[in-house]
Design an enzyme around this catalytic site. Structure first.
Site, mmCIF file in Angstrom:
data_model
loop_
_atom_site.group_PDB
_atom_site.id
_atom_site.type_symbol
_atom_site.label_atom_id
_atom_site.label_comp_id
_atom_site.label_asym_id
_atom_site.label_seq_id
_atom_site.Cartn_x
_atom_site.Cartn_y
_atom_site.Cartn_z
ATOM 1 N N SER A 242 0.855 -1.182 0.000
ATOM 2 C CA SER A 242 0.000 0.000 0.000
ATOM 3 C C SER A 242 0.896 1.239 0.000
ATOM 4 O O SER A 242 2.111 1.125 0.137
ATOM 5 C CB SER A 242 -0.879 0.004 1.241
ATOM 6 O OG SER A 242 -0.054 0.214 2.373
ATOM 7 N N LYS A 243 0.277 2.391 -0.136
ATOM 8 C CA LYS A 243 1.035 3.655 -0.149
ATOM 9 C C LYS A 243 1.915 3.785 1.086
ATOM 10 O O LYS A 243 3.072 4.177 1.017
ATOM 11 C CB LYS A 243 0.059 4.825 -0.184
ATOM 12 C CG LYS A 243 -0.336 5.200 -1.583
ATOM 13 C CD LYS A 243 -0.357 6.722 -1.734
ATOM 14 C CE LYS A 243 -0.405 7.103 -3.198
ATOM 15 N NZ LYS A 243 -1.747 7.135 -3.741
ATOM 16 N N ARG A 244 1.326 3.439 2.224
ATOM 17 C CA ARG A 244 2.046 3.539 3.490
ATOM 18 C C ARG A 244 3.319 2.683 3.459
ATOM 19 O O ARG A 244 4.336 3.014 4.060
ATOM 20 C CB ARG A 244 1.097 3.059 4.600
ATOM 21 C CG ARG A 244 1.646 3.018 5.993
ATOM 22 C CD ARG A 244 0.523 2.671 6.955
ATOM 23 N NE ARG A 244 -0.134 1.416 6.591
ATOM 24 C CZ ARG A 244 0.247 0.221 7.007
ATOM 25 N NH1 ARG A 244 1.296 0.112 7.789
ATOM 26 N NH2 ARG A 244 -0.406 -0.868 6.653
ATOM 27 N N GLY A 246 5.097 2.012 0.794
ATOM 28 C CA GLY A 246 6.062 2.409 -0.220
ATOM 29 C C GLY A 246 5.581 2.218 -1.645
ATOM 30 O O GLY A 246 6.366 2.307 -2.575
#
Ligand code: GLU
Length: 473
Positions: A242-244, A246
């Protein structure tokens, strides 16, 4: 002689080049380099509604920045639409495809029936052998592949091994839609064939497509490229990236101050290993890379590791390379303004002089820029809270006591200045640190910086003395 290796990276320009795509590109680029072949770039822009020109640009720029430039200009898939249609015509002529006039209502019914019987939805082949004269008026047909009904299709994958698809599961899928647009499945095969691709290296989310694509190759009597489907990248907790974790665009990594060489090193280890080597130069990667060493399990993304590698590659870069990188990244680094305070020649000169001390402690170009900030601030310096505490707590007296000694210094280099401060500390019965800390606070306004004697030398006599006088008062 074996054919020259041709790989390709085939992104859909519906977003920027994300980190998973960058790894796929790296593997394709490395394999081509390792085998003396070439890597091609194909922009899969047939989804006109979702493909954008800025995304195409971002992908090309991202690849260039990462040092993974394709060996030939990018091919647009959309531009090849006539060729895709021509291949469908040829498949019809060969009896390998047929027109299907099933209406939407019929297709819906088929799907419903399959659901009720708990079968996967499959087209039932109702126009496979039917006479096209029976075509209902006003229905534009789709063109479907006449796929084998029995047996199995085997994808002999270099990473996944032999993957078997029972042909009854592959059904007569669509090659050309009723509006005359080719499907993605068809376009990929035609393009890979025409571009002379010998090795398809891509994410394993495309593995089931590989089964259907194999049928198209066979129907055209074309050679099937070697396939290597690489496991996707997961987050450190094993969940989908996910974005969190990376899952960002490559440009975000550039803005965070990562070096291309470090990112290549990091990405190559996501799913590939050479013994237990962790720090791998690009030359070594090219020497060692091969597809049979790709892991079958999903790779896990780990920011800490990336950061540590980046610190290593900063220290391993020459001062000149780092100065160039900083100057080139000024517009993307969040604190890049610091590097625009003075004129370019002055900025370069100051950075070059301070670089040996600066690069020892920085893990990213952002930290490197931050560490260099003291070079470019103008007096009176802003003093951070912790630095102010040191100055207020007897530090100003130390600076005042040292000032006349500095003023009398004969030469202004790190070694002589260090000798001078040591002599003072000894006479005053202070530990060296007790003298160095207030000096650092006065010279940089901070409590961390390169070695304080280097700071004195890099600032030069006039500027250093002026900063010390500001605090000695
Ligand atoms: N365009 C596809 C994607 O971005 C890749 C297709 C392929 O590599 O065959 O996922």
């Amino acid at each position: 002689m074996a054919d020259t290796v041709v790989t390709r990276f085939a992104p859909s320009p519906t977003g920027f080049l994300h980190i998973g795509g960058a790894r796929t590109a790296l593997f394709n680029w490395l394999y081509a380099r390792a085998k003396g072949g070439k890597m091609l770039l194909r922009i899969e822009d047939t989804d006109r509604a979702r493909s954008t020109e800025p995304a195409v640009q971002a992908i090309i720029e991202g690849l260039d920045w990462l040092g993974l430039t394709a060996d030939e200009p990018a091919v647009s898939q959309y531009a090849r639409i006539e060729r895709h249609r021509a291949v469908v015509e040829e498949l019809l002529a060969r009896g390998q495809a047929y027109r299907c006039y099933a209406t939407q209502a019929e297709l819906d019914e088929m799907r419903e029936k399959a659901r009720a019987e708990k079968r996967p939805p499959r087209y039932d082949g109702r126009w496979r052998d039917r006479n096209p004269n029976e075509a209902p008026p006003g229905v534009d047909p789709v063109i479907r592949l006449r796929a084998p009904l029995e047996g199995e299709t085997v994808v002999d994958d270099l990473v996944q091994g032999k993957v078997r698809f029972p042909n009854k599961d592959l059904d007569d899928f669509v090659l050309l839609r009723s509006d005359g647009n080719p499907t993605y499945m068809l376009a990929v095969v035609v393009d890979d064939h025409d571009m002379g691709v010998t090795h398809i290296i891509r994410g394993d989310d495309h593995l089931t497509n590989a089964g259907r694509q194999t049928l198209i190759y066979k129907a055209m009597d074309w050679d099937i490229p070697v396939m290597a489907h690489i496991p996707l990248i997961h987050g450190p907790d094993g969940a989908k990236l996910s974005k969190r974790h990376g899952a960002l665009g490559v440009e975000a990594y550039r803005e965070m101050g990562y070096l291309p060489v470090a990112l290549r090193n990091y990405l190559v280890r996501l799913g590939w290993a050479h013994g237990d080597e962790e720090i791998i130069s690009t030359e070594k990667m090219i020497e060692w890379f091969d597809l049979d060493q790709i892991n079958k399990g999903a790779a896990r993304f780990d920011f800490k590791k990336l950061e540590a590698l980046n610190g290593h590659w900063i220290r391993a870069s020459s001062d000149e390379e780092l100065v160039d990188m900083l100057m080139d990244s000024r517009d993307v680094l969040p604190n890049g303004e610091i590097l625009k305070t003075a004129d370019d020649a002055t900025t370069r000169a100051k950075l070059t002089e301070a670089m040996p001390g600066l690069k020892e402690r920085a893990k990213t170009l952002v930290e490197l820029t931050d560490g260099a900030a003291f070079l470019f601030v103008s007096r009176p310096l802003p003093i951070e809270e912790k630095a102010e505490t040191i100055l207020a707590d007897g530090g100003r007296d130390v600076v005042a006591a040292l000032l006349p000694r500095f003023e009398a210094a004969e030469s202004w280099d790190a070694a002589s200045l260090e000798a001078l401060v040591r002599a003072y500390a000894e006479e005053a019965g202070l530990k060296l640190g007790k003298a160095a800390q207030p000096l650092r606070a006065a010279l940089t306004g901070r409590t961390t910086s390169p070695g304080v004697f280097d700071v004195l030398a890099v600032l030069g006599r006039d500027e250093a003395l002026a900063r010390l006088r500001d605090q000695a008062a």
